[in-house]
Design an enzyme around this catalytic site. Structure first.
Site, PDB file in Angstrom:
ATOM      1  N   GLY A   1       1.120  -1.062  -0.208  1.00  0.00           N
ATOM      2  CA  GLY A   1      -0.418  -0.030  -0.399  1.00  0.00           C
ATOM      3  C   GLY A   1       1.138   1.269  -0.413  1.00  0.00           C
ATOM      4  N   ASP A   2       2.250   1.446   0.511  1.00  0.00           N
ATOM      5  CA  ASP A   2       3.050   2.118   0.746  1.00  0.00           C
ATOM      6  C   ASP A   2       3.497   2.684  -0.560  1.00  0.00           C
ATOM      7  OD1 ASP A   2       2.275   2.068   3.316  1.00  0.00           O
ATOM      8  OD2 ASP A   2       4.244   0.479   3.907  1.00  0.00           O
TER       9      ASP A   2
END
Length: 306
Positions: free
Chosen positions: A251-252
């Site tokens: 997600g980062d």
């Protein structure tokens, strides 16, 4: 310049073993120590994309020194605030035959008022045209208003911000019009205390974040791809085929690809494309994805308007 903020970074001790048997002695097949934290992951992907960023956050103690040593291998620009207590260690256990990941995360240091003030003063260099990415959990004695205080300060200085956190800390920043918010579909459901059963429902509730002030909502859906919701339209990035090796940082990586591309192009659709490629490439990698893997996955992703 893009600034990433990791309030509670960590040394991630990643262990891979055949099976995890609780209450017994387990022996690893491989282990690796990585500099962890959501904002750190964003900066590392930025480096792969050849986009400048400066990593900010709190580090302290012997583990903080080890964290900075590990991070130095990635040649990132940093401006950390030193604190008296130790940087935390997180343990990630990947049981291969069981196809399970187990995480044990440390709480992290307590931040004194003096250390907090020093960090806020460190933001004075942020200015017009910059983007600040705030990502991850807070240290145990920092309240949900910490991210809000950061957003107010950097907005007065002419910068935009992206926030990747959950709960009230996210909701409180929406009236300040974050450039992007990035809940996954489970976090989005929790924000509104609902169950989301399909893409249309996800879009409906993502748009509620826009109604509360966000400019874009980027919703990750794991193996179902990702959605980008704007005021008038919604777009989907498919999930490419591949073996998920490590979901930590995916997600980062998506945030990094989106933010870096948006800063250069102001094109949300292309930003979604690059972001989705970065996220999937990391999921298919032992660690944060490298540029070659991102480029490979990019070709397998298409963007469709819903």
């Amino acid at each position: 310049m893009i600034y990433t903020i990791t309030v509670n970074p960590s040394i991630d001790y990643v262990l891979q073993l055949k099976d995890l048997n609780t209450g017994q002695v387990n022996r690893t097949q491989t282990d690796v120590k990585l500099p962890g934290g959501k904002g750190i992951n964003v900066s590392r992907i930025m480096k792969e994309l050849d986009i400048d960023s400066t990593a900010l956050g709190f580090v302290g103690g012997a583990t903080g020194s080890m964290f900075e040593e590990l991070l130095s291998q990635h040649q990132l620009k940093t401006a950390f605030t030193r604190v008296s207590e130790d940087t935390r260690i997180n343990v990630k256990i990947n049981a291969v035959d069981q196809n399970e990941e187990t995480e044990i995360n440390g709480a992290g240091p307590e931040i004194t008022q003096t250390e907090r003030d020093s960090f806020m003063n460190n933001l004075d260099s942020v200015g017009d045209g910059d983007i600040v990415v705030m990502a991850g959990s807070l240290c145990k004695n920092l309240d949900a208003g910490f991210y809000l205080d950061i957003a107010k300060k950097i907005q007065k200085q002419g910068a935009e911000f992206i926030i990747d956190t959950t709960g009230q800390a996210l909701l409180d920043t929406l009236p300040l019009h974050p450039l992007v918010v990035k809940p996954n579909h489970h976090e989005l459901a929790d924000l509104f205390n609902v169950t989301l059963n399909n893409e249309q429902e996800i879009i409906t509730y993502a748009r509620k974040l826009l109604e509360k002030g966000a400019k874009h909502a980027l919703v990750s859906m794991a193996g179902d791809g990702a959605l980008l919701v704007t005021k008038d339209k919604a777009y989907k990035a498919n999930a490419p085929k591949g073996t998920v090796i490590n979901s930590v940082g995916a997600g980062d990586s998506m945030i990094a690809g989106f933010a870096g591309t948006f800063m250069e192009t102001k094109d949300p659709i292309e930003s979604l494309h690059v972001g989705a490629a970065c996220g999937s490439a990391t999921a298919f990698s032992q660690d944060i994805a490298v540029k070659a893997k991102i480029d490979e996955v990019y070709k397998e992703i298409s963007i469709t308007e819903i």
